[in-house]
Design a protein around this motif. Structure first.
Motif, PDB file in Angstrom:
ATOM      1  N   PHE A  36       9.862  14.596 -23.311  1.00  0.00           N
ATOM      2  CA  PHE A  36      10.056  15.969 -22.831  1.00  0.00           C
ATOM      3  C   PHE A  36       9.675  17.020 -23.877  1.00  0.00           C
ATOM      4  N   GLY A  37       9.135  16.561 -25.017  1.00  0.00           N
ATOM      5  CA  GLY A  37       8.633  17.490 -26.017  1.00  0.00           C
ATOM      6  C   GLY A  37       9.690  18.222 -26.807  1.00  0.00           C
ATOM      7  N   ARG A  38      10.909  17.659 -26.876  1.00  0.00           N
ATOM      8  CA  ARG A  38      12.008  18.350 -27.565  1.00  0.00           C
ATOM      9  C   ARG A  38      12.185  17.791 -28.974  1.00  0.00           C
ATOM     10  N   MET A  39      11.848  18.605 -29.967  1.00  0.00           N
ATOM     11  CA  MET A  39      12.044  18.214 -31.364  1.00  0.00           C
ATOM     12  C   MET A  39      13.447  18.623 -31.811  1.00  0.00           C
ATOM     13  N   THR A  40      14.202  17.670 -32.320  1.00  0.00           N
ATOM     14  CA  THR A  40      15.562  17.982 -32.767  1.00  0.00           C
ATOM     15  C   THR A  40      15.796  17.598 -34.229  1.00  0.00           C
ATOM     16  N   ALA A  41      14.783  17.039 -34.882  1.00  0.00           N
ATOM     17  CA  ALA A  41      14.928  16.635 -36.277  1.00  0.00           C
ATOM     18  C   ALA A  41      14.168  17.599 -37.176  1.00  0.00           C
ATOM     19  N   GLU A  42      14.635  17.740 -38.393  1.00  0.00           N
ATOM     20  CA  GLU A  42      13.959  18.570 -39.381  1.00  0.00           C
ATOM     21  C   GLU A  42      13.738  17.771 -40.652  1.00  0.00           C
ATOM     22  N   PHE A  43      12.477  17.696 -41.059  1.00  0.00           N
ATOM     23  CA  PHE A  43      12.165  17.130 -42.368  1.00  0.00           C
ATOM     24  C   PHE A  43      12.396  18.235 -43.392  1.00  0.00           C
ATOM     25  N   ALA A  44      13.329  18.009 -44.288  1.00  0.00           N
ATOM     26  CA  ALA A  44      13.647  19.028 -45.289  1.00  0.00           C
ATOM     27  C   ALA A  44      13.851  18.366 -46.644  1.00  0.00           C
ATOM     28  N   VAL A  45      13.386  19.039 -47.674  1.00  0.00           N
ATOM     29  CA  VAL A  45      13.539  18.564 -49.051  1.00  0.00           C
ATOM     30  C   VAL A  45      14.537  19.472 -49.766  1.00  0.00           C
TER      31      VAL A  45
END
Length: 239
Positions: free
Chosen positions: A206-215
């Motif tokens: 469904f095209g829903r991004m819920t993760a964040e790559f963060a440093v």
């Protein structure tokens, strides 16, 4: 008759260990050489690790060297005690080298690196085991390509060829006049819920991004001061 040395059997476990040992020795040497080359060493942690984005960091910080993983080898190369540390203060930095962390050796000031990472956040699709930060409910009726994230008039119905796919992923769908249909709304996930593989696959469909790559920078050492600065937890949360 003497046994030929040519026929001597060698355990496969012995042959497979050699490349790993060579890699560790190479890493050990590279880290020690970097200590003498770069004035800033910064330890960072990663949320929602993605190799693609880490490659972007390497590319954008091409004047620096980035090492990720192999924390025991990394810490040992810097020196775990005051007697073995390569430079004064490095033993204190090794206390922060554990878990899902990496090191950046850089000619840049620590403040510049910290600012860079504060702005380096990439959205991505969640994977199995991630905790959902949202509720996601697919409305009853025709199933749309974005799963109800926008008004129906701004979306398009989900392709009928995907009906068997979403049904296999747990949605109680059927075909109704050639369209994918739900008799009642479907709760795909709830906030705070750990996602299974099917939920993660549906969110991606469904095209829903819920993760964040963060440093998140956690500590740094500079050759100028030969001291370790530990970043406050509040600052790390904001990064």
């Amino acid at each position: 008759m003497p046994v030929s040395k040519r026929n001597k059997q060698v355990s496969l476990t012995q042959t497979t260990k050699r490349p790993a040992r060579e890699n560790n020795e190479r890493l050990f040497t590279n880290i020690q050489e970097s200590v003498d080359t770069y004035p800033t060493i910064l330890v960072f942690s990663v949320a929602n690790m993605r190799n693609t984005y880490l490659k972007n960091v390497r590319s954008e910080l091409s004047d620096s060297r980035l090492f990720f993983g192999k924390t025991k080898v990394t810490a040992k190369a810097l020196g775990l005690t005051g007697e073995t540390e390569l430079r004064p203060g490095l033993a204190k930095l090794t206390k922060h080298i554990n878990g899902n962390v990496g090191l950046i050796f850089s000619p840049r000031k620590p403040e510049e690196l910290i600012e860079y990472f504060e702005n380096f956040v990439k959205e991505d699709f969640a994977r199995m085991g991630a905790v959902s930060p949202i509720d996601f409910v697919v409305p009853a009726g025709v199933v749309y390509s974005l799963g109800g994230q926008m008004p129906a008039e701004d979306d398009v119905p989900l392709a009928h060829s995907l009906e068997t796919t979403v049904r296999a992923l747990g949605m109680p769908t059927k075909l109704n006049k050639g369209k994918v249909w739900l008799d009642q709304e479907y709760v795909l996930c709830k906030e705070g819920q750990k996602l299974d593989s099917k939920q993660a696959a549906l969110l991606k469909l469904f095209g829903r991004m819920t993760a964040e790559f963060a440093v998140t920078p956690t500590a740094y050492w500079t050759s100028e001061t030969e001291e370790v600065t530990v970043l406050e937890k509040e600052d790390a949360m904001e990064a």
